[in-house]
Design an enzyme around this catalytic site. Sequence first.
Site, PDB file in Angstrom:
ATOM      1  N   ARG A  55      -7.101  -9.851   9.654  1.00 14.60           N
ATOM      2  CA  ARG A  55      -5.938  -8.854   9.199  1.00 14.60           C
ATOM      3  C   ARG A  55      -4.952  -9.944   8.236  1.00 14.60           C
ATOM      4  O   ARG A  55      -4.365  -9.614   7.268  1.00 14.60           O
ATOM      5  CB  ARG A  55      -5.323  -8.240  10.308  1.00 14.60           C
ATOM      6  CG  ARG A  55      -3.921  -7.619   9.984  1.00 14.60           C
ATOM      7  CD  ARG A  55      -3.605  -6.639  10.837  1.00 14.60           C
ATOM      8  NE  ARG A  55      -3.967  -6.799  12.120  1.00 14.60           N
ATOM      9  CZ  ARG A  55      -3.014  -7.560  12.891  1.00 14.60           C
ATOM     10  NH1 ARG A  55      -1.960  -8.241  12.423  1.00 14.60           N
ATOM     11  NH2 ARG A  55      -3.495  -7.508  14.462  1.00 14.60           N
ATOM     12  N   TYR A 108       4.119   7.723 -11.655  1.00 15.67           N
ATOM     13  CA  TYR A 108       3.037   8.104 -10.671  1.00 15.67           C
ATOM     14  C   TYR A 108       3.826   9.214  -9.470  1.00 15.67           C
ATOM     15  O   TYR A 108       4.634   8.546  -8.902  1.00 15.67           O
ATOM     16  CB  TYR A 108       2.445   7.036 -10.206  1.00 15.67           C
ATOM     17  CG  TYR A 108       0.997   7.445  -9.382  1.00 15.67           C
ATOM     18  CD1 TYR A 108       0.371   8.337  -9.396  1.00 15.67           C
ATOM     19  CD2 TYR A 108       1.068   6.740  -7.959  1.00 15.67           C
ATOM     20  CE1 TYR A 108      -0.520   8.867  -8.779  1.00 15.67           C
ATOM     21  CE2 TYR A 108       0.270   7.438  -7.125  1.00 15.67           C
ATOM     22  CZ  TYR A 108      -0.667   8.385  -7.441  1.00 15.67           C
ATOM     23  OH  TYR A 108      -1.485   8.694  -6.534  1.00 15.67           O
ATOM     24  N   ASP A 180       5.344  -1.975 -12.119  1.00 10.75           N
ATOM     25  CA  ASP A 180       4.102  -1.470 -11.705  1.00 10.75           C
ATOM     26  C   ASP A 180       3.426  -1.704 -13.345  1.00 10.75           C
ATOM     27  O   ASP A 180       3.658  -0.806 -14.188  1.00 10.75           O
ATOM     28  CB  ASP A 180       4.233   0.092 -11.430  1.00 10.75           C
ATOM     29  CG  ASP A 180       2.887   0.647 -11.181  1.00 10.75           C
ATOM     30  OD1 ASP A 180       1.829  -0.052 -11.664  1.00 10.75           O
ATOM     31  OD2 ASP A 180       2.803   1.587 -10.493  1.00 10.75           O
ATOM     32  N   LYS A 205      -7.536   0.564 -10.649  1.00 11.42           N
ATOM     33  CA  LYS A 205      -7.680   1.029 -11.891  1.00 11.42           C
ATOM     34  C   LYS A 205      -8.234  -0.065 -13.016  1.00 11.42           C
ATOM     35  O   LYS A 205      -9.436  -0.314 -12.558  1.00 11.42           O
ATOM     36  CB  LYS A 205      -6.016   1.524 -12.352  1.00 11.42           C
ATOM     37  CG  LYS A 205      -5.206   2.516 -11.390  1.00 11.42           C
ATOM     38  CD  LYS A 205      -6.150   3.603 -11.422  1.00 11.42           C
ATOM     39  CE  LYS A 205      -5.579   4.582 -10.081  1.00 11.42           C
ATOM     40  NZ  LYS A 205      -4.417   4.290  -9.643  1.00 11.42           N
TER      41      LYS A 205
END
Length: 385
Positions: A55, A108, A180, A205
């Site tokens: 983690r 978005y 972004d 993406k």
Amino acid sequence: MADDTSRWGFETRAIHAGQRPDPRTGSVIVPIYATSTFAQDGVGGLREGGYEYSRTANPTRTALEEALASLEGGRHALAFASGMAASDTALRGMTRPGDHVILGGDAYGGTFRLIDKVLTLWGIEYTTVDLADIHAVRAAIRPNTKVIWCETPTNPLLGVADIAALADASAEAGAKLVIDNTFATPYLQSPLGLGADVVLHSTTKYLGGHSDVVGGALITSDDELNESFAFLRNSVGSVPGPFDAYLTLRGAKTLALRMERHCDNAERVVEALVGHPKITKVYYPGLADHPGHELAGKQMRRYGGMVSFAVAGGEEAALAVAARTKLFILGESLGGVESLIEHPGRMTHASTTGSPLQVPSDVLRLSVGIEDGADLVQDLLQALD
Ligand SMILES: Cc1ncc(COP(=O)(O)O)c(C=O)c1O
């Protein structure tokens, strides 16, 4: 220790940064370290790399992070389980209850939902503003503004904002500028070099590029910010698994080649759509009459693979076109090798309905893939006709 990759060209960094052959076995490809924990030689006796629990850190993820930092020209990168996990960490890492965030008027839908429906419950205030209008941005800044959150180009209307001007405005206000960079990718645009504090990616993406993995990333050269993001990520556990990190890293190796082809095909598609009798507007920063065309030419290498357009006849006509394409697959997401078509108002941006971010209902969005450009044009023309 990571190589100094700054002297290498983009394509070389995509293939080699963080990815030198494994010193023990010579494995050319970074292994998928499918392990949750790491043996210690005595309590606290960590081996090479200082790994203790996946983690916190995992070697496959480290390789991806070194590659992403190098591609964006940042000192640090952190990989996440999704773009939204990265957004959540960025926003919560930089704000406290009572703070204010500025968000673009086109963004978005998931980012809007996170701020509007989740973070406001924790006392975060926000204002939406057209980020292409720097005077409006300056006017929206308040004493408690801590973050300016900007997509450029925007999703789905392909607006373009001036990153350097936003960086000046946010620095003067003592706020942080997040870009972004999902649509542009580090191949087409380098926000940190233009003064942004943080770059965010949905690596789902273009960086992953093959529609086979969900992920996100935060890249920054600010040591303090990176430390707070890493602390938060480790506290909540929003990490990608090693196989996801491997897939993303594999995809990113060919980013430059793919982006060139995405741009070539998008330009062909735009050329076919402009002036078509069934289309009332084409949104693409590469068009000379796009309001952000000149700016995009300065801050981007090319104009990208995303194209939106408005269909004559409104929503019904737009939905009918989306239902008739054969090569363009009707689906959410973007940035993969295959072309996709979607109706933002009903799909990716449904959460903005009734808000200032609501997308016009006659708009369709294309993620133009890397197939034969002539086939793509033909598919759209038959769907329109
Ligand atoms: C511009 C942009 N930012 C962030 C996200 C969120 O990323 P993810 O779906 O990987 O959580 C998306 C997803 O579509 C996006 O298009």
